[in-house]
Design a protein around this motif. Structure first.
Motif, PDB file in Angstrom:
ATOM      1  N   HIS A 173     -35.817 -17.158  28.649  1.00 13.70           N
ATOM      2  CA  HIS A 173     -35.873 -17.591  30.052  1.00 13.70           C
ATOM      3  C   HIS A 173     -36.065 -16.430  31.036  1.00 13.70           C
ATOM      4  O   HIS A 173     -36.104 -16.661  32.242  1.00 13.70           O
ATOM      5  N   ILE A 174     -36.178 -15.213  30.531  1.00 16.50           N
ATOM      6  CA  ILE A 174     -36.254 -14.042  31.410  1.00 16.50           C
ATOM      7  C   ILE A 174     -37.411 -14.150  32.393  1.00 16.50           C
ATOM      8  O   ILE A 174     -37.232 -13.964  33.594  1.00 16.50           O
ATOM      9  N   HIS A 175     -38.601 -14.402  31.892  1.00 17.67           N
ATOM     10  CA  HIS A 175     -39.773 -14.413  32.781  1.00 17.67           C
ATOM     11  C   HIS A 175     -39.604 -15.418  33.915  1.00 17.67           C
ATOM     12  O   HIS A 175     -39.824 -15.089  35.090  1.00 17.67           O
ATOM     13  N   ARG A 176     -39.189 -16.613  33.588  1.00 17.73           N
ATOM     14  CA  ARG A 176     -39.025 -17.656  34.607  1.00 17.73           C
ATOM     15  C   ARG A 176     -37.995 -17.242  35.656  1.00 17.73           C
ATOM     16  O   ARG A 176     -38.210 -17.421  36.854  1.00 17.73           O
ATOM     17  N   HIS A 177     -36.895 -16.655  35.218  1.00 19.33           N
ATOM     18  CA  HIS A 177     -35.864 -16.245  36.164  1.00 19.33           C
ATOM     19  C   HIS A 177     -36.291 -15.029  36.995  1.00 19.33           C
ATOM     20  O   HIS A 177     -35.930 -14.923  38.169  1.00 19.33           O
ATOM     21  N   MET A 178     -37.053 -14.128  36.396  1.00 23.52           N
ATOM     22  CA  MET A 178     -37.566 -12.989  37.169  1.00 23.52           C
ATOM     23  C   MET A 178     -38.503 -13.484  38.266  1.00 23.52           C
ATOM     24  O   MET A 178     -38.415 -13.042  39.409  1.00 23.52           O
ATOM     25  N   VAL A 179     -39.398 -14.396  37.925  1.00 22.46           N
ATOM     26  CA  VAL A 179     -40.319 -14.957  38.918  1.00 22.46           C
ATOM     27  C   VAL A 179     -39.532 -15.624  40.040  1.00 22.46           C
ATOM     28  O   VAL A 179     -39.791 -15.395  41.230  1.00 22.46           O
TER      29      VAL A 179
END
Length: 93
Positions: free
Chosen positions: A23-29
């Motif tokens: 889920h890192i990418h989604r949360h970074m965005v």
């Protein structure tokens, strides 16, 4: 990113679990969109800036834990903004 790449393992510290790697990418965005939508916390009172900056850094810390030295290294604009807002009066060079 973990050594140039998003980490692929789940990590925790004590009872705290950090953002699952998938889920890192989604949360970074979402976190950087939140900051952008607030005009990068420009033109705020010192209290409002401190509250927004604290929220932003807390969100980043929940995604991937990192020490303040990394914040200072990778987010110099945050340090500069803190200084401009009068919240951070002394900074290491």
């Amino acid at each position: 990113r973990w050594a140039g790449r998003y980490r692929t393992v789940r990590i925790s510290k004590g009872a705290s679990t950090f953002c699952y790697s998938e889920h890192i990418h989604r949360h970074m965005v979402a976190t950087f969109r939140w900051l952008r939508d607030r005009r990068f916390l420009r033109d705020r009172t010192p209290d409002a800036f401190a509250e927004g900056a604290a929220h932003f850094v807390a969100e980043l810390n929940a995604i991937i834990p990192f020490a303040m030295e990394m914040v200072e290294r990778y987010f110099p604009s945050l340090r500069s903004s803190l200084r401009k807002q009068g919240i951070l009066s002394v900074c290491r060079a």
